[in-house]
Design a protein around this motif. Structure first.
Motif, PDB file in Angstrom:
ATOM      1  N   ARG A  12       0.830  -1.213   0.000  1.00  0.00           N
ATOM      2  CA  ARG A  12       0.000   0.000   0.000  1.00  0.00           C
ATOM      3  C   ARG A  12       0.857   1.253   0.000  1.00  0.00           C
ATOM      4  O   ARG A  12       0.571   2.220  -0.700  1.00  0.00           O
ATOM      5  CB  ARG A  12      -0.924  -0.005   1.225  1.00  0.00           C
ATOM      6  CG  ARG A  12      -1.835   1.216   1.316  1.00  0.00           C
ATOM      7  CD  ARG A  12      -3.011   0.930   2.234  1.00  0.00           C
ATOM      8  NE  ARG A  12      -2.624   0.764   3.615  1.00  0.00           N
ATOM      9  CZ  ARG A  12      -2.649   1.735   4.533  1.00  0.00           C
ATOM     10  NH1 ARG A  12      -3.039   2.951   4.190  1.00  0.00           N
ATOM     11  NH2 ARG A  12      -2.293   1.497   5.776  1.00  0.00           N
ATOM     12  N   ALA A  13       1.949   1.232   0.768  1.00  0.00           N
ATOM     13  CA  ALA A  13       2.846   2.386   0.804  1.00  0.00           C
ATOM     14  C   ALA A  13       3.466   2.644  -0.559  1.00  0.00           C
ATOM     15  O   ALA A  13       3.513   3.783  -1.040  1.00  0.00           O
ATOM     16  CB  ALA A  13       3.942   2.170   1.852  1.00  0.00           C
ATOM     17  N   TYR A  14       3.934   1.570  -1.196  1.00  0.00           N
ATOM     18  CA  TYR A  14       4.555   1.741  -2.509  1.00  0.00           C
ATOM     19  C   TYR A  14       3.528   2.205  -3.538  1.00  0.00           C
ATOM     20  O   TYR A  14       3.822   3.071  -4.369  1.00  0.00           O
ATOM     21  CB  TYR A  14       5.201   0.437  -2.967  1.00  0.00           C
ATOM     22  CG  TYR A  14       5.965   0.593  -4.267  1.00  0.00           C
ATOM     23  CD1 TYR A  14       7.229   1.183  -4.291  1.00  0.00           C
ATOM     24  CD2 TYR A  14       5.419   0.172  -5.470  1.00  0.00           C
ATOM     25  CE1 TYR A  14       7.918   1.347  -5.476  1.00  0.00           C
ATOM     26  CE2 TYR A  14       6.097   0.320  -6.668  1.00  0.00           C
ATOM     27  CZ  TYR A  14       7.351   0.920  -6.668  1.00  0.00           C
ATOM     28  OH  TYR A  14       8.029   1.093  -7.851  1.00  0.00           O
ATOM     29  N   THR A  16       0.884   4.004  -3.044  1.00  0.00           N
ATOM     30  CA  THR A  16       0.582   5.419  -2.818  1.00  0.00           C
ATOM     31  C   THR A  16       1.693   6.305  -3.357  1.00  0.00           C
ATOM     32  O   THR A  16       1.441   7.285  -4.064  1.00  0.00           O
ATOM     33  CB  THR A  16       0.379   5.693  -1.319  1.00  0.00           C
ATOM     34  OG1 THR A  16      -0.709   4.906  -0.830  1.00  0.00           O
ATOM     35  CG2 THR A  16       0.072   7.172  -1.073  1.00  0.00           C
ATOM     36  N   MET A  17       2.937   5.967  -3.033  1.00  0.00           N
ATOM     37  CA  MET A  17       4.050   6.784  -3.522  1.00  0.00           C
ATOM     38  C   MET A  17       4.146   6.751  -5.038  1.00  0.00           C
ATOM     39  O   MET A  17       4.410   7.773  -5.678  1.00  0.00           O
ATOM     40  CB  MET A  17       5.363   6.309  -2.881  1.00  0.00           C
ATOM     41  CG  MET A  17       5.464   6.627  -1.397  1.00  0.00           C
ATOM     42  SD  MET A  17       7.149   6.451  -0.730  1.00  0.00           S
ATOM     43  CE  MET A  17       7.344   4.668  -0.799  1.00  0.00           C
ATOM     44  N   GLU A  47       7.290  12.245  -1.969  1.00  0.00           N
ATOM     45  CA  GLU A  47       6.234  11.253  -1.744  1.00  0.00           C
ATOM     46  C   GLU A  47       6.307  10.562  -0.385  1.00  0.00           C
ATOM     47  O   GLU A  47       5.281  10.212   0.200  1.00  0.00           O
ATOM     48  CB  GLU A  47       6.285  10.186  -2.847  1.00  0.00           C
ATOM     49  CG  GLU A  47       5.931  10.675  -4.227  1.00  0.00           C
ATOM     50  CD  GLU A  47       7.104  11.275  -4.995  1.00  0.00           C
ATOM     51  OE1 GLU A  47       6.924  11.595  -6.187  1.00  0.00           O
ATOM     52  OE2 GLU A  47       8.201  11.401  -4.398  1.00  0.00           O
ATOM     53  N   THR A  51       3.024  10.078   2.334  1.00  0.00           N
ATOM     54  CA  THR A  51       2.655   8.677   2.513  1.00  0.00           C
ATOM     55  C   THR A  51       2.978   8.191   3.918  1.00  0.00           C
ATOM     56  O   THR A  51       2.154   7.534   4.576  1.00  0.00           O
ATOM     57  CB  THR A  51       3.374   7.801   1.478  1.00  0.00           C
ATOM     58  OG1 THR A  51       3.083   8.297   0.166  1.00  0.00           O
ATOM     59  CG2 THR A  51       2.930   6.355   1.580  1.00  0.00           C
ATOM     60  N   CYS A  54       0.370   9.960   6.310  1.00  0.00           N
ATOM     61  CA  CYS A  54      -1.058   9.666   6.132  1.00  0.00           C
ATOM     62  C   CYS A  54      -1.403   8.199   6.291  1.00  0.00           C
ATOM     63  O   CYS A  54      -2.576   7.869   6.504  1.00  0.00           O
ATOM     64  CB  CYS A  54      -1.524  10.191   4.778  1.00  0.00           C
ATOM     65  SG  CYS A  54      -1.586  12.000   4.686  1.00  0.00           S
ATOM     66  N   MET A  55      -0.419   7.308   6.212  1.00  0.00           N
ATOM     67  CA  MET A  55      -0.717   5.894   6.449  1.00  0.00           C
ATOM     68  C   MET A  55      -1.208   5.641   7.870  1.00  0.00           C
ATOM     69  O   MET A  55      -1.862   4.634   8.137  1.00  0.00           O
ATOM     70  CB  MET A  55       0.510   5.028   6.152  1.00  0.00           C
ATOM     71  CG  MET A  55       0.640   4.662   4.688  1.00  0.00           C
ATOM     72  SD  MET A  55       1.876   3.380   4.375  1.00  0.00           S
ATOM     73  CE  MET A  55       1.085   1.926   5.110  1.00  0.00           C
ATOM     74  N   ALA A  75      -2.441  10.748  -0.802  1.00  0.00           N
ATOM     75  CA  ALA A  75      -2.107   9.970   0.387  1.00  0.00           C
ATOM     76  C   ALA A  75      -3.277   9.897   1.368  1.00  0.00           C
ATOM     77  O   ALA A  75      -3.415   8.910   2.100  1.00  0.00           O
ATOM     78  CB  ALA A  75      -0.878  10.558   1.082  1.00  0.00           C
ATOM     79  N   PHE A 212      11.096   6.672   3.549  1.00  0.00           N
ATOM     80  CA  PHE A 212       9.708   6.432   3.954  1.00  0.00           C
ATOM     81  C   PHE A 212       9.625   5.852   5.357  1.00  0.00           C
ATOM     82  O   PHE A 212       8.775   6.242   6.166  1.00  0.00           O
ATOM     83  CB  PHE A 212       9.023   5.486   2.958  1.00  0.00           C
ATOM     84  CG  PHE A 212       7.797   4.830   3.529  1.00  0.00           C
ATOM     85  CD1 PHE A 212       6.592   5.507   3.581  1.00  0.00           C
ATOM     86  CD2 PHE A 212       7.864   3.530   4.046  1.00  0.00           C
ATOM     87  CE1 PHE A 212       5.464   4.911   4.135  1.00  0.00           C
ATOM     88  CE2 PHE A 212       6.744   2.935   4.589  1.00  0.00           C
ATOM     89  CZ  PHE A 212       5.540   3.620   4.642  1.00  0.00           C
ATOM     90  N   HIS A 216       7.576   7.325   8.471  1.00  0.00           N
ATOM     91  CA  HIS A 216       6.480   6.522   9.015  1.00  0.00           C
ATOM     92  C   HIS A 216       6.636   6.313  10.515  1.00  0.00           C
ATOM     93  O   HIS A 216       5.664   6.438  11.287  1.00  0.00           O
ATOM     94  CB  HIS A 216       6.442   5.170   8.295  1.00  0.00           C
ATOM     95  CG  HIS A 216       5.296   4.288   8.694  1.00  0.00           C
ATOM     96  ND1 HIS A 216       5.394   3.381   9.722  1.00  0.00           N
ATOM     97  CD2 HIS A 216       4.029   4.191   8.217  1.00  0.00           C
ATOM     98  CE1 HIS A 216       4.239   2.748   9.860  1.00  0.00           C
ATOM     99  NE2 HIS A 216       3.398   3.214   8.960  1.00  0.00           N
TER     100      HIS A 216
END
Length: 324
Positions: A12-14, A16-17, A47, A51, A54-55, A75, A212, A216
């Protein structure tokens, strides 16, 4: 695993970015054709910040953005197809083609909007954070702002108020090194924006915005503290944008080869890919499949945006005021 994130989280992170990057690269290309109205300010290169923050957010949480807001929108869950239509000025856009790039908002997912007012998001987030505190729903508000906005009185006032009222607010300073064409080491009195946090009685944290995982982790700690009544945090994310302040900016204030070197050595997507494939958490094939999927999505969004109708003259005076 190299991280506490599970495989689904990493994918999901990838995604989104990659969505942010593909969206921005495509807008950059199409804007040069002269068909897109107005101004656009692109987020490519940053990015990991949007990301990584907002995750941790839920639908009930709110964010306030800047003039460079596409990445924050995506994001937080705004539909990129609607965003593309909005940028093309079409009636099918997120804001019915009336806001354009700098004013995309979607309250249904907690996106208060991009903002043409530098530093304008701070007071808005204090409002949503106060509402969350009064409702006791453990919601938080996140204010994204840049190094230029770090010198604005609205940001100082908002951070002061957030501490005085012990609000669940997080202030994310995305320091890309330039306020328009002015280097932050020329216009910002202290070396680190996060150092100002002590003046407002809140924690100040500096994080590598190309990583990231670092963003995070730091954002997760700040958001968890805010949800549990621990008050606000100032998080400074040090990163860089790849394109100019606005499309058409020749970036003559940057050193020759500066952006290309960043793309080759520090790019957040490349760093993410290297880390998760080296650890065995994800494979190149999985990431390549996401790349292809997102490219198709963005290509389709442009095709649809070009074909969609523009707002009609009768739409001009609608959506001006909110009816309660």
């Amino acid at each position: 695993m190299t991280t506490t994130l599970n495989r689904e989280d990493l994918l999901r992170a990838y995604r989104t970015m990659r969505t942010i990057r593909e969206f921005e690269e495509r807008v950059h290309t199409d804007f040069a054709s002269g068909e897109i109205p107005g101004f656009v300010h692109l987020y490519a290169g940053e990015e990991a910040s949007a990301t990584g923050v907002c995750m941790h957010l839920e639908r009930k949480d709110y964010i306030a953005s800047t003039h460079r807001g596409h990445g924050h929108c995506i994001a937080k869950g705004v539909d990129p197809v609607g965003m593309m239509a909005e940028i093309w000025g079409k009636a099918t856009g997120t804001c019915k083609g009336k806001g354009g790039s700098m004013h995309i908002a979607d309250l249904s997912v907690g996106m208060l909007g991009a903002n043409g007012i530098v530093g304008g998001g701070g007071p808005l987030i204090c409002g949503t954070a106060l509402a969350g505190k009064l409702k006791a729903d453990q919601s938080v508000g996140v204010c994204f702002f840049g190094d230029g906005a770090s010198n604005q009185g609205t940001i100082f006032e908002a951070m002061n108020l957030a501490t005085v009222w012990n609000l669940p607010a997080i202030f994310v300073a995305e320091n890309n090194g330039y306020a328009e064409a002015t280097a932050s080491n020329f216009s910002v009195a202290c070396d680190n924006i996060a150092d100002r946090a002590s003046a407002f009685g809140m924690p100040g944290v500096i994080v590598d915005g190309f990583d990231f995982f670092a963003v995070h982790e730091a954002a997760g700690e700040a958001i968890e503290r805010a949800r549990n009544g621990g008050g606000p945090t100032l998080l400074e994310v040090k990163l860089s944008r790849y394109f100019g302040h606005f499309e058409g900016d020749q970036q003559t204030y940057r050193a020759p080869g500066e952006v290309q070197k960043l793309r080759e050595t520090r790019d957040c997507l490349l760093q993410f890919r290297r880390r998760v494939t080296a650890s065995g958490d994800l494979t190149h094939d999985q990431l390549d499949a996401i790349d292809a999927d997102i490219k198709a999505l963005i290509d389709d969004s442009v095709v649809r945006a070009k074909a969609d109708p523009k707002p009609a003259a009768a739409d001009l005076m609608t959506d001006v005021y909110v009816s309660y």
